[in-house]
Write a protein that holds these residues in place. Structure first.
Motif, PDB file in Angstrom:
ATOM      1  N   THR A  56      -6.438   3.867  -5.473  1.00  0.00           N
ATOM      2  CA  THR A  56      -7.506   3.187  -4.735  1.00  0.00           C
ATOM      3  C   THR A  56      -7.677   3.695  -3.311  1.00  0.00           C
ATOM      4  O   THR A  56      -8.641   3.327  -2.636  1.00  0.00           O
ATOM      5  N   VAL A  57      -6.741   4.512  -2.837  1.00  0.00           N
ATOM      6  CA  VAL A  57      -6.836   5.030  -1.468  1.00  0.00           C
ATOM      7  C   VAL A  57      -7.850   6.165  -1.435  1.00  0.00           C
ATOM      8  O   VAL A  57      -7.768   7.113  -2.217  1.00  0.00           O
ATOM      9  N   GLU A  58      -8.789   6.051  -0.490  1.00  0.00           N
ATOM     10  CA  GLU A  58      -9.853   7.051  -0.372  1.00  0.00           C
ATOM     11  C   GLU A  58      -9.746   7.795   0.956  1.00  0.00           C
ATOM     12  O   GLU A  58      -8.955   7.429   1.841  1.00  0.00           O
ATOM     13  N   ALA A  59     -10.582   8.804   1.084  1.00  0.00           N
ATOM     14  CA  ALA A  59     -10.494   9.679   2.260  1.00  0.00           C
ATOM     15  C   ALA A  59     -10.757   8.929   3.556  1.00  0.00           C
ATOM     16  O   ALA A  59     -10.114   9.189   4.577  1.00  0.00           O
ATOM     17  N   ASP A  60     -11.716   7.999   3.535  1.00  0.00           N
ATOM     18  CA  ASP A  60     -12.042   7.301   4.776  1.00  0.00           C
ATOM     19  C   ASP A  60     -10.878   6.447   5.271  1.00  0.00           C
ATOM     20  O   ASP A  60     -10.715   6.241   6.483  1.00  0.00           O
ATOM     21  N   MET A  61     -10.032   5.951   4.355  1.00  0.00           N
ATOM     22  CA  MET A  61      -8.867   5.171   4.774  1.00  0.00           C
ATOM     23  C   MET A  61      -7.839   6.055   5.473  1.00  0.00           C
ATOM     24  O   MET A  61      -7.245   5.655   6.486  1.00  0.00           O
ATOM     25  N   LEU A  62      -7.619   7.252   4.940  1.00  0.00           N
ATOM     26  CA  LEU A  62      -6.697   8.179   5.600  1.00  0.00           C
ATOM     27  C   LEU A  62      -7.253   8.644   6.942  1.00  0.00           C
ATOM     28  O   LEU A  62      -6.505   8.840   7.906  1.00  0.00           O
ATOM     29  N   LEU A  63      -8.575   8.812   7.002  1.00  0.00           N
ATOM     30  CA  LEU A  63      -9.180   9.206   8.278  1.00  0.00           C
ATOM     31  C   LEU A  63      -9.016   8.107   9.316  1.00  0.00           C
ATOM     32  O   LEU A  63      -8.755   8.390  10.500  1.00  0.00           O
ATOM     33  N   ASP A  64      -9.142   6.830   8.905  1.00  0.00           N
ATOM     34  CA  ASP A  64      -8.905   5.728   9.840  1.00  0.00           C
ATOM     35  C   ASP A  64      -7.477   5.757  10.368  1.00  0.00           C
ATOM     36  O   ASP A  64      -7.235   5.482  11.554  1.00  0.00           O
ATOM     37  N   ALA A  65      -6.518   6.101   9.491  1.00  0.00           N
ATOM     38  CA  ALA A  65      -5.123   6.190   9.937  1.00  0.00           C
ATOM     39  C   ALA A  65      -4.954   7.296  10.977  1.00  0.00           C
ATOM     40  O   ALA A  65      -4.267   7.119  11.993  1.00  0.00           O
ATOM     41  N   ILE A  66      -5.588   8.438  10.749  1.00  0.00           N
ATOM     42  CA  ILE A  66      -5.499   9.546  11.709  1.00  0.00           C
ATOM     43  C   ILE A  66      -6.115   9.154  13.044  1.00  0.00           C
ATOM     44  O   ILE A  66      -5.547   9.419  14.118  1.00  0.00           O
ATOM     45  N   GLN A  67      -7.259   8.516  13.000  1.00  0.00           N
ATOM     46  CA  GLN A  67      -7.925   8.114  14.246  1.00  0.00           C
ATOM     47  C   GLN A  67      -7.081   7.092  15.009  1.00  0.00           C
ATOM     48  O   GLN A  67      -6.992   7.131  16.250  1.00  0.00           O
ATOM     49  N   GLU A  68      -6.466   6.159  14.282  1.00  0.00           N
ATOM     50  CA  GLU A  68      -5.637   5.159  14.949  1.00  0.00           C
ATOM     51  C   GLU A  68      -4.409   5.804  15.580  1.00  0.00           C
ATOM     52  O   GLU A  68      -3.996   5.439  16.688  1.00  0.00           O
ATOM     53  N   LEU A  69      -3.815   6.789  14.894  1.00  0.00           N
ATOM     54  CA  LEU A  69      -2.661   7.486  15.452  1.00  0.00           C
ATOM     55  C   LEU A  69      -3.053   8.288  16.693  1.00  0.00           C
ATOM     56  O   LEU A  69      -2.310   8.320  17.683  1.00  0.00           O
ATOM     57  N   ARG A  70      -4.202   8.922  16.653  1.00  0.00           N
ATOM     58  CA  ARG A  70      -4.666   9.670  17.828  1.00  0.00           C
ATOM     59  C   ARG A  70      -4.884   8.738  19.005  1.00  0.00           C
ATOM     60  O   ARG A  70      -4.518   9.048  20.147  1.00  0.00           O
ATOM     61  N   ALA A  71      -5.486   7.573  18.729  1.00  0.00           N
ATOM     62  CA  ALA A  71      -5.734   6.617  19.818  1.00  0.00           C
ATOM     63  C   ALA A  71      -4.432   6.087  20.401  1.00  0.00           C
ATOM     64  O   ALA A  71      -4.388   5.713  21.577  1.00  0.00           O
ATOM     65  N   ALA A  72      -3.361   6.060  19.586  1.00  0.00           N
ATOM     66  CA  ALA A  72      -2.069   5.574  20.065  1.00  0.00           C
ATOM     67  C   ALA A  72      -1.254   6.658  20.761  1.00  0.00           C
ATOM     68  O   ALA A  72      -0.124   6.393  21.183  1.00  0.00           O
TER      69      ALA A  72
END
Length: 277
Positions: free
Chosen positions: A166-182
């Motif tokens: 059920t995991v899609e590309a946009d979910m992984l992209l959200d994780a990358i963006q959140e890590l960058r912001a942190a």
């Protein structure tokens, strides 16, 4: 004097017009018979119905309706965006505030570092040598960001188990963006280096990172401050909760040494050139 002589009184009487009888008073105009008495409610109903609406009143009513609808939508959107924070626990709110403070501190440290470099260039007796050192250091830093050199340092490892697919590309992209912001400085996902131009797409029940197909479990190696990275993923309504709603399992481990060794080939821009050339 003879009888036929006219006396002054007779002469005056002949000169006066003949008396006419006074005309009888005109009959009073007929007064329409008064309507039977109406109650206050009945008079109010007669005044309001049927409605008498002018064009100007109709335009004003439409404008007021549009304004009210816009305000209602704005209030609803604000309520939705704040719902996650309203339902958060006190310790979660404290952690979010700490994360914002850490981001502010990182920006302040970066500002002070740039000011220090400027002062060293201005005060160094050998400005050419100092400029060369700073250029080498800047090249190393840009190489890490561009993915052309390996990097190591403290950070986290995040593993996403996706047995349901059920995991899609946009979910992984959200994780990358959140890590960058942190404050993540280097990221690697299943052997693929993540850079500024990285893109993710869905591909046959899997995910492609820059055209490289990867499959679950998705393993993120991230270099940065672990005390900033892990809380950023676990905020209410954040990456971990979103993935868990999709029946995925997420584990985050802190480490004093994370090695990001996947490299990207340096690509020369097709059109952009340095302005100093």
């Amino acid at each position: 004097m003879s009888d036929q002589e006219e006396t002054p009184g007779n002469r005056l009487r002949k000169e006066l017009p003949d008396e006419r009888p006074a005309a009888p008073p005109a009959e009073e105009a007929a007064v329409p018979e008064a309507e039977p008495g109406l109650t206050g409610r009945q008079r109010l109903v007669q005044g309001l119905w049927p409605p008498r609406v002018t064009r100007a009143q109709l335009i004003v009513a439409v404008l007021l309706f549009g304004l009210g609808f816009g305000l209602a939508v704005q209030v609803a959107s604000n309520s939705d965006s704040d719902s996650a924070l309203r339902g958060a626990r006190q310790e979660d709110l404290v952690r979010i505030l700490d994360e914002l403070d850490d981001r502010t501190q990182r920006l302040e440290d970066e500002k002070q570092g740039l000011e220090k470099q400027r002062d060293e260039l201005e005060n160094s007796s050998d400005q050419a040598e100092e400029a060369r050192k700073q250029t080498v250091e800047k090249e190393r830093q840009l190489g890490i960001l561009a993915g052309t050199v390996a990097a190591q340092g403290p950070g986290i490892t995040m593993t996403i188990e996706d047995t349901k697919g059920t995991v899609e590309a946009d979910m992984l992209l959200d994780a990358i963006q959140e890590l960058r912001a942190a404050g993540a400085e280097a990221i690697q996902v299943n052997g693929v280096r993540v850079v500024a131009g990285t893109f993710l797409t869905d591909s046959d029940k899997s995910v492609s990172v820059d055209g490289n197909k990867i499959t679950a479990p998705y393993r993120f190696k991230v270099i940065g401050n672990p005390q900033d990275l892990e809380p950023a993923l676990n905020i209410p309504g954040g990456v971990v909760q979103t993935l868990e709603k999709e029946q995925a399992t997420v584990t985050v481990e802190r480490s004093d040494k994370i090695v990001v060794d996947a490299l990207r080939a340096a690509k020369r821009p097709d059109y952009a050139r340095s302005s100093s050339q």
